[in-house]
Design a protein around this motif. Sequence first.
Motif, mmCIF file in Angstrom:
data_model
loop_
_atom_site.group_PDB
_atom_site.id
_atom_site.type_symbol
_atom_site.label_atom_id
_atom_site.label_comp_id
_atom_site.label_asym_id
_atom_site.label_seq_id
_atom_site.Cartn_x
_atom_site.Cartn_y
_atom_site.Cartn_z
ATOM 1 N N VAL A 1 1.025 -1.276 0.152
ATOM 2 C CA VAL A 1 -0.055 -0.137 0.120
ATOM 3 C C VAL A 1 0.879 1.318 -0.078
ATOM 4 O O VAL A 1 0.669 2.272 -0.777
ATOM 5 N N ARG B 1 1.096 3.692 -3.247
ATOM 6 C CA ARG B 1 0.910 5.335 -3.026
ATOM 7 C C ARG B 1 1.895 6.171 -3.584
ATOM 8 O O ARG B 1 1.683 7.297 -4.151
ATOM 9 N N GLU C 1 -8.118 -3.482 -1.205
ATOM 10 C CA GLU C 1 -9.247 -2.692 -0.885
ATOM 11 C C GLU C 1 -8.991 -1.360 -0.489
ATOM 12 O O GLU C 1 -9.423 -0.303 -0.834
ATOM 13 N N GLN C 2 -7.695 -1.254 0.202
ATOM 14 C CA GLN C 2 -7.325 0.155 0.677
ATOM 15 C C GLN C 2 -6.972 0.951 -0.563
ATOM 16 O O GLN C 2 -7.241 2.093 -0.618
ATOM 17 N N ARG D 1 -9.707 1.954 -2.706
ATOM 18 C CA ARG D 1 -10.767 2.932 -1.860
ATOM 19 C C ARG D 1 -10.190 4.303 -1.644
ATOM 20 O O ARG D 1 -10.887 5.222 -1.574
ATOM 21 N N THR D 2 -8.936 4.446 -1.624
ATOM 22 C CA THR D 2 -8.257 5.545 -1.013
ATOM 23 C C THR D 2 -7.528 6.340 -2.239
ATOM 24 O O THR D 2 -7.490 7.764 -2.025
ATOM 25 N N MET D 3 -7.430 5.548 -3.250
ATOM 26 C CA MET D 3 -6.408 6.306 -4.190
ATOM 27 C C MET D 3 -7.455 7.021 -5.417
ATOM 28 O O MET D 3 -8.496 6.325 -5.754
ATOM 29 N N ARG E 1 -17.722 -0.499 -7.232
ATOM 30 C CA ARG E 1 -16.814 0.352 -7.624
ATOM 31 C C ARG E 1 -16.267 0.214 -9.012
ATOM 32 O O ARG E 1 -15.713 1.201 -9.316
#
Length: 213
Positions: free
Chosen positions: A39, A43, A66-67, A70-72, A195
């Motif tokens: 992750v 990022r 998932e992370q 969901r976050t990028m 998504r």
Amino acid sequence: MRVVVADDERMVRTALRAILSAEDDLDVVGEAATGAEAVSVVRRLEPDVVLMDVRMPDVDGIRATEQLLRTMAAPPRIVVVTTFENDSYVYDALRAGAAGFLLKRSAAADLVQAVRLVARTDSLLYPAAVRALAAEHARSHRTTALRARLTDREADVLRLMAQGLANAEIATRLDIGAATVKSHVAAVLAKLGARDRTQAVIAAYESGFVTPG
């Protein structure tokens, strides 16, 4: 095309890097040995494709996928790398939004082709296997409810998405413009609460809207 390789086995990472780096159009820009590290690396480096092992210490590949999705704001295409295609971990990763999966025993040429495919198109990897996994793990049959949410054209688009077709291929099959297909895909995702197209396809099979074969 920029690639990050995430696997807890150094030998696997070294082999994947060697295979991909031998190609002029592929560049392995980073590696990770755990999900948490993956992750962080993804990022920071913002690659086009991530090869993600599912069974890693700390944070597994599913949670890492998932992370990232969901976050990028502009997440990479994530391809799960696994030993067994019917592993429940693989299915969970697909439901999380992975673009598909590769078996660790895949030939080098298949690996290279897969990375190019997901980087350049919106296709899913190995849709036949995705269909089989979805059928095996289906938990409910809400065909009527799902179908009622979609227009006839959106239903046609979802069926072709489930076959693994990219937008350009769907446009050719339905004899409509690529921009129109993109709009239909966006509508399908919104109505299904998905998504991305992988999650939409999984929902289509889980609901019984489309069936293997």
